[in-house]
Write a protein that holds these residues in place. Structure first.
Motif, short mmCIF file in Angstrom:
data_model
loop_
_atom_site.label_atom_id
_atom_site.label_comp_id
_atom_site.label_asym_id
_atom_site.label_seq_id
_atom_site.Cartn_x
_atom_site.Cartn_y
_atom_site.Cartn_z
N LEU A 126 -0.19 3.64 0.88
CA LEU A 126 0.24 4.87 0.22
C LEU A 126 1.04 5.76 1.17
N ALA A 127 0.61 5.85 2.42
CA ALA A 127 1.33 6.68 3.39
C ALA A 127 2.75 6.18 3.59
N LEU A 128 2.92 4.87 3.72
CA LEU A 128 4.25 4.32 3.93
C LEU A 128 5.11 4.43 2.68
N THR A 179 -3.53 -4.49 8.31
CA THR A 179 -3.53 -4.87 6.90
C THR A 179 -2.21 -4.52 6.24
N TRP A 180 -1.68 -3.33 6.52
CA TRP A 180 -0.46 -2.87 5.89
C TRP A 180 0.66 -2.71 6.91
N LYS A 181 0.75 -3.65 7.82
CA LYS A 181 1.82 -3.63 8.81
C LYS A 181 3.05 -4.34 8.23
N PRO A 182 4.18 -3.64 8.06
CA PRO A 182 5.36 -4.28 7.47
C PRO A 182 6.01 -5.27 8.42
N ALA A 187 9.08 12.07 10.51
CA ALA A 187 7.91 11.24 10.80
C ALA A 187 6.79 12.07 11.42
N ASN A 188 7.12 12.96 12.34
CA ASN A 188 6.09 13.79 12.97
C ASN A 188 5.45 14.74 11.96
N ALA A 189 6.29 15.31 11.09
CA ALA A 189 5.75 16.22 10.08
C ALA A 189 4.85 15.48 9.09
N ALA A 237 5.93 2.60 12.48
CA ALA A 237 5.38 2.73 13.83
C ALA A 237 4.64 4.05 14.02
N THR A 238 4.98 5.07 13.23
CA THR A 238 4.36 6.38 13.40
C THR A 238 3.11 6.54 12.55
N LEU A 239 3.12 6.02 11.34
CA LEU A 239 2.04 6.28 10.38
C LEU A 239 1.07 5.12 10.24
#
Length: 294
Positions: free
Chosen positions: A154-156, A237-240, A137-139, A229-231
């Protein structure tokens, strides 16, 4: 026959010559039922609490059955968490499609094409499974920040696929290894190229493995909390649903509406339960590496 019956009728013996009585079948069944009941009780209580009123849940001894229950918890859950459920569905579906699109060709190459460095790549895939999620997640946060795709679907999707692809490759490769090479060679003699063989022969035969890998990828993405929680820090809008449920409780505004909290948990559990029920036959065949016999 008589000797066999006599052997079965004799009590079991332990070291020292002492007899040991066999455990009755009903005792084994009762123990199994008790274990299952203990494991399923939290699920039952979640469903039960979702149908009760907040006044009933606030009592020192709440009802064991949702007598005089209400659907207000589900109405509140859908009105407040419906957007998060839709976001989770889109993210999980996108991660599943991306996972299969990457894992299926890779598994085919490792299983049938004898690609150079295949054993090394398999070792790398196994090692990747051991990397802690927080490290990934950090990387990924640094990478996605540099390309400016944080706080987006897209990030998730990319993050969840990163977690699911190695696992899917291992499952699909184990299945595709069992495909007879004679079948693929016969198709090649008929003029089929590598892409056509993969698309028209390997993928249909590997249906059970594809369903299994896709289901696990969907469940990985649907239940993800760490990457969300990290990204996904500065947008709703895109909160799961996992992050939405966490905020639902952690915000401190819903500590007295536990029926809505439990209803949200029940709704969030339905897709996974439904998919597992529908696809259980394919999952069993995919995990047991069902060979091709036709």
């Amino acid at each position: 026959m008589t000797a066999a019956r006599a052997a079965r009728s004799r009590p079991a013996t332990v070291r020292g010559g002492r007899s040991r009585a066999a455990v009755p079948t009903w005792a084994k069944s009762a123990f199994g039922v008790a274990v299952v009941a203990v494991m399923l009780f939290p699920l039952y209580w979640m469903v039960n609490a979702s149908f009760q009123t907040n006044q009933q849940l606030a009592r020192p001894s709440p009802h064991w059955l949702p007598l005089g229950g209400t659907l207000n918890g589900y109405r509140d859950a859908l009105s407040q968490q419906g957007g998060h459920l839709l976001a989770s569905l889109i993210i999980a579906a996108g991660a599943t499609v991306l996972t299969l699109a990457l894992a299926a060709p890779a598994a085919y190459a490792l299983a049938q094409l004898r690609s150079p460095g295949g054993r090394t790549l398999l070792s790398v895939l196994l090692v990747v499974q051991l990397v802690p999620g927080i490290v990934m997640a950090n990387a990924l946060y640094q990478i996605f920040a540099s390309v400016q795709i944080l706080n987006s679907a897209l990030a998730l999707i990319l993050a969840d696929a990163t977690l699911a692809v190695p696992f899917a490759v291992l499952i699909l490769r184990a299945f595709m290894t069992a495909i007879p090479r004679s079948l693929l060679e016969a198709a090649a003699l008929d003029g089929a190229g590598a892409v056509r063989i993969f698309w028209q022969i390997v993928l249909p035969i590997s249906r059970n493995a594809l369903i299994t890998a896709g289901l696990f990828a969907f469940l990985f993405a649907w239940g993800d909390f760490l990457f969300a929680a990290t990204l996904n820090l500065n947008t709703t809008t895109w909160k799961p649903i996992t992050l939405g449920l966490y905020d639902y409780i952690g915000a401190g505004t819903n500590t007295t509406t536990w029926n809505a909290v439990m209803a949200t948990a029940v709704i969030a559990s339905l897709p996974a339960a439904l998919l597992l029920t529908i696809a259980q036959r394919h999952i069993a065949a995919g995990l047991t590496n069902e060979a091709v016999t036709d």
